[in-house]
Scaffold this active site. Structure first.
Site, PDB file in Angstrom:
ATOM      1  N   HIS A   1      -9.325   0.234   5.456  1.00  0.00           N
ATOM      2  CA  HIS A   1      -8.014   0.572   6.028  1.00  0.00           C
ATOM      3  C   HIS A   1      -8.231   1.527   7.210  1.00  0.00           C
ATOM      4  CE1 HIS A   1      -4.009   2.170   6.590  1.00  0.00           C
ATOM      5  NE2 HIS A   1      -3.563   1.110   5.943  1.00  0.00           N
TER       6      HIS A   1
ATOM      7  N   GLU B   1      -4.753  -5.659  10.812  1.00  0.00           N
ATOM      8  CA  GLU B   1      -3.841  -4.526  10.931  1.00  0.00           C
ATOM      9  C   GLU B   1      -4.137  -3.774  12.227  1.00  0.00           C
ATOM     10  OE1 GLU B   1      -1.991  -3.246   7.082  1.00  0.00           O
ATOM     11  OE2 GLU B   1      -3.863  -2.155   7.201  1.00  0.00           O
TER      12      GLU B   1
ATOM     13  N   ASN C   1       0.866  -1.183   0.000  1.00  0.00           N
ATOM     14  CA  ASN C   1       0.000   0.000   0.000  1.00  0.00           C
ATOM     15  C   ASN C   1       0.901   1.231   0.000  1.00  0.00           C
ATOM     16  OD1 ASN C   1      -1.799   2.048   0.483  1.00  0.00           O
ATOM     17  ND2 ASN C   1      -2.395   1.357   2.535  1.00  0.00           N
ATOM     18  N   TRP C   2       0.981   1.864  -1.149  1.00  0.00           N
ATOM     19  CA  TRP C   2       1.877   3.031  -1.277  1.00  0.00           C
ATOM     20  C   TRP C   2       1.289   4.274  -0.619  1.00  0.00           C
ATOM     21  CZ3 TRP C   2       3.922   2.986  -7.080  1.00  0.00           C
ATOM     22  CH2 TRP C   2       4.668   1.814  -7.287  1.00  0.00           C
ATOM     23  N   LYS C   3       0.036   4.210  -0.242  1.00  0.00           N
ATOM     24  CA  LYS C   3      -0.660   5.355   0.369  1.00  0.00           C
ATOM     25  C   LYS C   3      -0.509   6.602  -0.527  1.00  0.00           C
ATOM     26  CE  LYS C   3       0.047   3.253   4.827  1.00  0.00           C
ATOM     27  NZ  LYS C   3       0.102   3.432   6.278  1.00  0.00           N
TER      28      LYS C   3
ATOM     29  N   GLU D   1      -6.709   4.047   8.204  1.00  0.00           N
ATOM     30  CA  GLU D   1      -6.608   5.490   7.922  1.00  0.00           C
ATOM     31  C   GLU D   1      -7.914   6.013   7.332  1.00  0.00           C
ATOM     32  OE1 GLU D   1      -2.910   5.337   5.744  1.00  0.00           O
ATOM     33  OE2 GLU D   1      -1.898   4.806   7.603  1.00  0.00           O
TER      34      GLU D   1
ATOM     35  N   SER E   1       3.848  -2.202  10.469  1.00  0.00           N
ATOM     36  CA  SER E   1       5.306  -2.118  10.675  1.00  0.00           C
ATOM     37  C   SER E   1       6.030  -3.407  10.278  1.00  0.00           C
ATOM     38  CB  SER E   1       5.623  -1.726  12.122  1.00  0.00           C
ATOM     39  OG  SER E   1       5.157  -0.420  12.377  1.00  0.00           O
TER      40      SER E   1
ATOM     41  N   GLY F   1       2.689   2.005  10.849  1.00  0.00           N
ATOM     42  CA  GLY F   1       3.581   3.151  10.687  1.00  0.00           C
ATOM     43  C   GLY F   1       4.304   3.576  11.951  1.00  0.00           C
TER      44      GLY F   1
ATOM     45  N   GLY G   1       2.916  -1.212   4.313  1.00  0.00           N
ATOM     46  CA  GLY G   1       2.937   0.209   3.994  1.00  0.00           C
ATOM     47  C   GLY G   1       4.351   0.665   3.686  1.00  0.00           C
ATOM     48  N   GLY G   2       5.029   1.173   4.696  1.00  0.00           N
ATOM     49  CA  GLY G   2       6.349   1.791   4.527  1.00  0.00           C
ATOM     50  C   GLY G   2       7.335   0.942   3.727  1.00  0.00           C
TER      51      GLY G   2
HETATM   52  C1  PEP Z   1      -0.602  -0.083   6.307  1.00  0.00           C
HETATM   53  O1  PEP Z   1      -0.795   1.117   6.229  1.00  0.00           O
HETATM   54  O2  PEP Z   1      -1.443  -0.885   5.862  1.00  0.00           O
HETATM   55  C2  PEP Z   1       0.615  -0.534   6.940  1.00  0.00           C
HETATM   56  C3  PEP Z   1       0.661  -1.765   7.342  1.00  0.00           C
HETATM   57  O3  PEP Z   1       1.633   0.387   7.078  1.00  0.00           O
HETATM   58  P1  PEP Z   1       3.104   0.103   7.657  1.00  0.00           P
HETATM   59  O4  PEP Z   1       3.598  -1.167   7.037  1.00  0.00           O
HETATM   60  O5  PEP Z   1       3.886   1.297   7.259  1.00  0.00           O
HETATM   61  O6  PEP Z   1       2.949  -0.035   9.142  1.00  0.00           O
END
Ligand code: PEP
Length: 248
Positions: free
Chosen positions: A93, A162, A9-11, A95, A206, A168, A227-228
């Site tokens: 998600h 999640e 997920n590049w957000k 967010e 994370s 994050g 994500g990251g």
């Molecule tokens: C996400 O936003 O779905 C996520 C898991 O982010 P991160 O890996 O950066 O924690």
């Protein structure tokens, strides 16, 4: 046996040229893996990324959808507009839930819309820090899954656990906790009439190449929603490789 999935997920990250460079690097590094790889770029790069992946077995996904088919919904994207451009869509998600008001009922509408259009929903669920501290993770996840699936007959689906406090933050969940909640998700899938053994359940929060092998070694965790680390082609390709190694 469930095929592992690693979804990135590049957000709201990447310029056009960064997106192009990143997808080509991922394609080069991770193309041969038996894991299902799904890239979820910002909408504006979805076509570009899908084209860059043509001829590979990698897939693309939207980061969100809107449930109406068309009309006066400024800024929204309908599932029908995504058909042919991507195969997956993230719904629920944290967010979207936290910053944009997506309730369990709204998430349910999005699941219905995806299924109706033939998009594979990646249903994200998870408790926040307060709920976690209060020992309410199971109750929250049960409610989120049950509400999201209340209006749909059994249909291909991906679920992602999640925990909000892990997203994050660099503070990934304990792998035993994630495994336990994955079994809770499977139980709610069963209650909703799905065959829980056919639904991939991912962990997200994370994820890094250091902690991911511990998650995918769990019997009920079939991959990751990332994500990251999905913004770094080498790290992402390593996660894909780790998911493949754990599964095959
Ligand atoms: C996400 O936003 O779905 C996520 C898991 O982010 P991160 O890996 O950066 O924690």
């Amino acid at each position: 046996m469930r095929r592992p999935i690693v979804a990135g997920n590049w957000k709201m990250n990447t310029t056009r040229s960064e997106a192009e460079e990143l997808v080509l690097a991922i394609r080069t590094l991770a193309a041969a893996a038996p894991t299902e790889v799904v890239i979820c770029p910002p909408y504006v790069w979805l076509d570009l990324v899908s084209r860059a992946l043509e001829g590979s077995n990698m897939k693309t996904g939207a980061q969100d959808v809107y449930w109406e088919e068309s009309g006066p919904f400024t800024g929204q994207i309908a599932v029908t507009q995504l058909v042919g451009m991507c195969e997956y869509a993230i719904v629920g998600h944290s967010e979207r839930r936290r910053l944009f008001g997506d309730t369990d009922e709204i998430v349910a509408r999005k699941v219905v819309a995806c299924m109706g259009a033939g998009l594979m929903p990646i249903l994200a669920v998870g408790e926040d820090a307060e709920e976690h501290a209060a020992g309410r993770a199971e109750a929250v996840v049960r409610r989120q899954v049950a509400t999201a699936l209340a209006e749909v007959p059994p249909h291909p689906l991906v679920a992602a656990y999640e925990p909000v406090w892990a997203i994050g933050t660099g503070d990934a969940a304990n792998r035993e906790h994630a495994q336990w909640i994955a079994t809770v998700i499977r139980d709610e899938l069963r209650i909703a009439g799905f065959d829980p053994e056919t639904v991939p359940v991912l962990y997200g929060g994370s994820v890094t190449p250091d902690n991911f092998p511990g998650f995918v070694a769990q019997p009920d965790i079939d991959g990751g929603l990332v994500g990251g680390a999905s913004l770094d082609a080498r790290k992402f390709a390593t996660l894909v490789e780790q998911a493949s190694t754990a599964a095959y």
